[in-house]
Design a protein around this motif. Sequence first.
Motif, PDB file in Angstrom:
ATOM      1  N   LEU A 161     -29.965  11.675  27.929  1.00 13.43           N
ATOM      2  CA  LEU A 161     -29.198  10.508  28.364  1.00 13.43           C
ATOM      3  C   LEU A 161     -28.768  10.558  29.827  1.00 13.43           C
ATOM      4  CD1 LEU A 161     -26.884   9.871  25.280  1.00 13.43           C
ATOM      5  CD2 LEU A 161     -28.943   8.623  25.945  1.00 13.43           C
ATOM      6  N   LYS A 162     -28.653  11.758  30.377  1.00 17.14           N
ATOM      7  CA  LYS A 162     -28.036  11.875  31.710  1.00 17.14           C
ATOM      8  C   LYS A 162     -28.810  11.155  32.810  1.00 17.14           C
ATOM      9  CE  LYS A 162     -29.874  16.498  32.675  1.00 17.14           C
ATOM     10  NZ  LYS A 162     -29.465  17.886  32.905  1.00 17.14           N
ATOM     11  N   THR A 163     -30.096  10.932  32.645  1.00 18.14           N
ATOM     12  CA  THR A 163     -30.879  10.249  33.679  1.00 18.14           C
ATOM     13  C   THR A 163     -31.149   8.790  33.329  1.00 18.14           C
ATOM     14  OG1 THR A 163     -32.944  10.996  32.689  1.00 18.14           O
ATOM     15  CG2 THR A 163     -31.995  12.388  34.435  1.00 18.14           C
ATOM     16  N   THR A 164     -30.483   8.277  32.309  1.00 14.52           N
ATOM     17  CA  THR A 164     -30.658   6.882  31.887  1.00 14.52           C
ATOM     18  C   THR A 164     -29.554   6.009  32.491  1.00 14.52           C
ATOM     19  OG1 THR A 164     -29.262   7.017  29.912  1.00 14.52           O
ATOM     20  CG2 THR A 164     -31.574   7.742  29.686  1.00 14.52           C
ATOM     21  N   GLN A 165     -29.581   4.741  32.154  1.00 12.48           N
ATOM     22  CA  GLN A 165     -28.534   3.806  32.598  1.00 12.48           C
ATOM     23  C   GLN A 165     -27.241   3.965  31.803  1.00 12.48           C
ATOM     24  OE1 GLN A 165     -28.451   1.546  35.046  1.00 12.48           O
ATOM     25  NE2 GLN A 165     -30.531   1.875  35.763  1.00 12.48           N
ATOM     26  N   VAL A 166     -27.281   4.688  30.689  1.00 15.33           N
ATOM     27  CA  VAL A 166     -26.114   4.786  29.805  1.00 15.33           C
ATOM     28  C   VAL A 166     -24.879   5.344  30.518  1.00 15.33           C
ATOM     29  CG1 VAL A 166     -25.208   5.848  27.689  1.00 15.33           C
ATOM     30  CG2 VAL A 166     -27.483   4.813  27.695  1.00 15.33           C
TER      31      VAL A 166
ATOM     32  N   LYS B  58     -24.089   5.295  33.650  1.00 17.96           N
ATOM     33  CA  LYS B  58     -23.640   4.307  34.637  1.00 17.96           C
ATOM     34  C   LYS B  58     -22.909   3.159  33.940  1.00 17.96           C
ATOM     35  CE  LYS B  58     -25.304   1.005  38.047  1.00 17.96           C
ATOM     36  NZ  LYS B  58     -26.440   0.439  38.748  1.00 17.96           N
ATOM     37  N   ILE B  59     -23.468   2.670  32.837  1.00 18.78           N
ATOM     38  CA  ILE B  59     -22.855   1.558  32.112  1.00 18.78           C
ATOM     39  C   ILE B  59     -21.480   1.964  31.580  1.00 18.78           C
ATOM     40  CG2 ILE B  59     -23.050   0.123  30.036  1.00 18.78           C
ATOM     41  CD1 ILE B  59     -26.144   0.182  30.579  1.00 18.78           C
ATOM     42  N   LEU B  60     -21.401   3.147  30.994  1.00 21.33           N
ATOM     43  CA  LEU B  60     -20.109   3.609  30.476  1.00 21.33           C
ATOM     44  C   LEU B  60     -19.094   3.808  31.591  1.00 21.33           C
ATOM     45  CD1 LEU B  60     -21.333   6.072  27.717  1.00 21.33           C
ATOM     46  CD2 LEU B  60     -20.161   3.879  27.377  1.00 21.33           C
ATOM     47  N   GLU B  61     -19.548   4.315  32.738  1.00 15.73           N
ATOM     48  CA  GLU B  61     -18.632   4.488  33.872  1.00 15.73           C
ATOM     49  C   GLU B  61     -18.134   3.139  34.380  1.00 15.73           C
ATOM     50  OE1 GLU B  61     -20.856   6.840  36.677  1.00 15.73           O
ATOM     51  OE2 GLU B  61     -20.175   8.722  35.777  1.00 15.73           O
ATOM     52  N   LEU B  62     -19.022   2.154  34.472  1.00 16.29           N
ATOM     53  CA  LEU B  62     -18.600   0.827  34.919  1.00 16.29           C
ATOM     54  C   LEU B  62     -17.579   0.219  33.952  1.00 16.29           C
ATOM     55  CD1 LEU B  62     -22.040  -0.603  36.109  1.00 16.29           C
ATOM     56  CD2 LEU B  62     -20.068  -0.058  37.561  1.00 16.29           C
ATOM     57  N   CYS B  63     -17.815   0.394  32.667  1.00 16.63           N
ATOM     58  CA  CYS B  63     -16.854  -0.104  31.673  1.00 16.63           C
ATOM     59  C   CYS B  63     -15.524   0.642  31.787  1.00 16.63           C
ATOM     60  CB  CYS B  63     -17.429   0.031  30.261  1.00 16.63           C
ATOM     61  SG  CYS B  63     -18.822  -1.064  29.913  1.00 16.63           S
ATOM     62  N   ALA B  64     -15.584   1.954  31.969  1.00 20.15           N
ATOM     63  CA  ALA B  64     -14.357   2.758  32.104  1.00 20.15           C
ATOM     64  C   ALA B  64     -13.583   2.364  33.354  1.00 20.15           C
ATOM     65  CB  ALA B  64     -14.701   4.246  32.128  1.00 20.15           C
ATOM     66  N   GLU B  65     -14.289   2.126  34.459  1.00 19.96           N
ATOM     67  CA  GLU B  65     -13.619   1.691  35.696  1.00 19.96           C
ATOM     68  C   GLU B  65     -12.946   0.340  35.501  1.00 19.96           C
ATOM     69  OE1 GLU B  65     -16.569   1.715  38.798  1.00 19.96           O
ATOM     70  OE2 GLU B  65     -16.854   3.884  38.632  1.00 19.96           O
ATOM     71  N   ALA B  66     -13.626  -0.566  34.796  1.00 23.06           N
ATOM     72  CA  ALA B  66     -13.040  -1.883  34.530  1.00 23.06           C
ATOM     73  C   ALA B  66     -11.805  -1.741  33.638  1.00 23.06           C
ATOM     74  CB  ALA B  66     -14.073  -2.799  33.878  1.00 23.06           C
ATOM     75  N   TYR B  67     -11.864  -0.838  32.666  1.00 28.56           N
ATOM     76  CA  TYR B  67     -10.719  -0.600  31.787  1.00 28.56           C
ATOM     77  C   TYR B  67      -9.529  -0.075  32.579  1.00 28.56           C
ATOM     78  CZ  TYR B  67      -7.684   1.818  28.506  1.00 28.56           C
ATOM     79  OH  TYR B  67      -6.582   2.272  27.837  1.00 28.56           O
ATOM     80  N   VAL B  68      -9.743   0.969  33.350  1.00 28.82           N
ATOM     81  CA  VAL B  68      -8.648   1.562  34.122  1.00 28.82           C
ATOM     82  C   VAL B  68      -8.089   0.565  35.123  1.00 28.82           C
ATOM     83  CG1 VAL B  68      -8.042   3.349  35.816  1.00 28.82           C
ATOM     84  CG2 VAL B  68      -9.429   3.943  33.817  1.00 28.82           C
TER      85      VAL B  68
ATOM     86  N   GLY C 185     -31.834   1.980  22.168  1.00 33.54           N
ATOM     87  CA  GLY C 185     -31.919   3.248  21.444  1.00 33.54           C
ATOM     88  C   GLY C 185     -31.054   4.314  22.078  1.00 33.54           C
ATOM     89  N   GLN C 186     -31.025   4.341  23.406  1.00 32.73           N
ATOM     90  CA  GLN C 186     -30.189   5.308  24.120  1.00 32.73           C
ATOM     91  C   GLN C 186     -28.713   4.999  23.888  1.00 32.73           C
ATOM     92  OE1 GLN C 186     -31.888   4.444  27.936  1.00 32.73           O
ATOM     93  NE2 GLN C 186     -33.483   6.002  27.738  1.00 32.73           N
ATOM     94  N   TRP C 187     -28.365   3.719  23.842  1.00 31.21           N
ATOM     95  CA  TRP C 187     -26.989   3.286  23.572  1.00 31.21           C
ATOM     96  C   TRP C 187     -26.564   3.760  22.180  1.00 31.21           C
ATOM     97  CZ3 TRP C 187     -23.478   1.882  26.843  1.00 31.21           C
ATOM     98  CH2 TRP C 187     -22.351   1.159  26.447  1.00 31.21           C
ATOM     99  N   ASP C 188     -27.480   3.625  21.219  1.00 29.02           N
ATOM    100  CA  ASP C 188     -27.205   4.101  19.857  1.00 29.02           C
ATOM    101  C   ASP C 188     -26.999   5.615  19.842  1.00 29.02           C
ATOM    102  OD1 ASP C 188     -27.456   1.516  18.910  1.00 29.02           O
ATOM    103  OD2 ASP C 188     -29.503   1.808  18.149  1.00 29.02           O
ATOM    104  N   LYS C 189     -27.783   6.329  20.644  1.00 31.45           N
ATOM    105  CA  LYS C 189     -27.628   7.785  20.706  1.00 31.45           C
ATOM    106  C   LYS C 189     -26.256   8.144  21.294  1.00 31.45           C
ATOM    107  CE  LYS C 189     -29.405  12.146  22.124  1.00 31.45           C
ATOM    108  NZ  LYS C 189     -30.426  12.969  22.641  1.00 31.45           N
TER     109      LYS C 189
END
Length: 144
Positions: free
Chosen positions: A39-44, A46-56, A80-84
């Motif tokens: 997962l570390k080289t996927t968009q996952v 980045k997407i989670l970080e963007l969501c976390a930044e928006a939350y904070v 599939g990566q999101w599910d993982k």
Amino acid sequence: MIDSDQIEITSTAAREARQRKLSADADGLLAAVKQDKTLKTTQVPKILELCAEAYVGGQRVNLGLGGKPMSSTAYETLQGQWDKAAGFASGDGAFTNFHSFEPQDKAKAGKGNVGDTLDTRGVQGNLLVKIAGRTFNMHIDIAE
């Protein structure tokens, strides 16, 4: 002046409280996803970080990934990566309720306008996650 100072103090305190909640994530989901070899080289991350930044930051909950639209095949892989990534969430952590939706032609569905702007949407997929009980929706543009 005093009112605007109070608003800033309250806003800062709320941001700090949200950051503490995220920092105390029982699952350590962000770190786990960033360290997972698949997962570390996927968009996952980045997407989670963007969501976390928006939350904070107390920002909007509807976000867009930006960049070039991805192919439907690439989006299917991302689902599939999101599910993982969801597998790292125990339900007791800050990140819960991962969902994804199949691409939808927003214009054909009558949802083509972006708010009150002249921008229009085409085919879009959506990845959702709750952070501390608040749902964030990452819109992904899909090339037809």
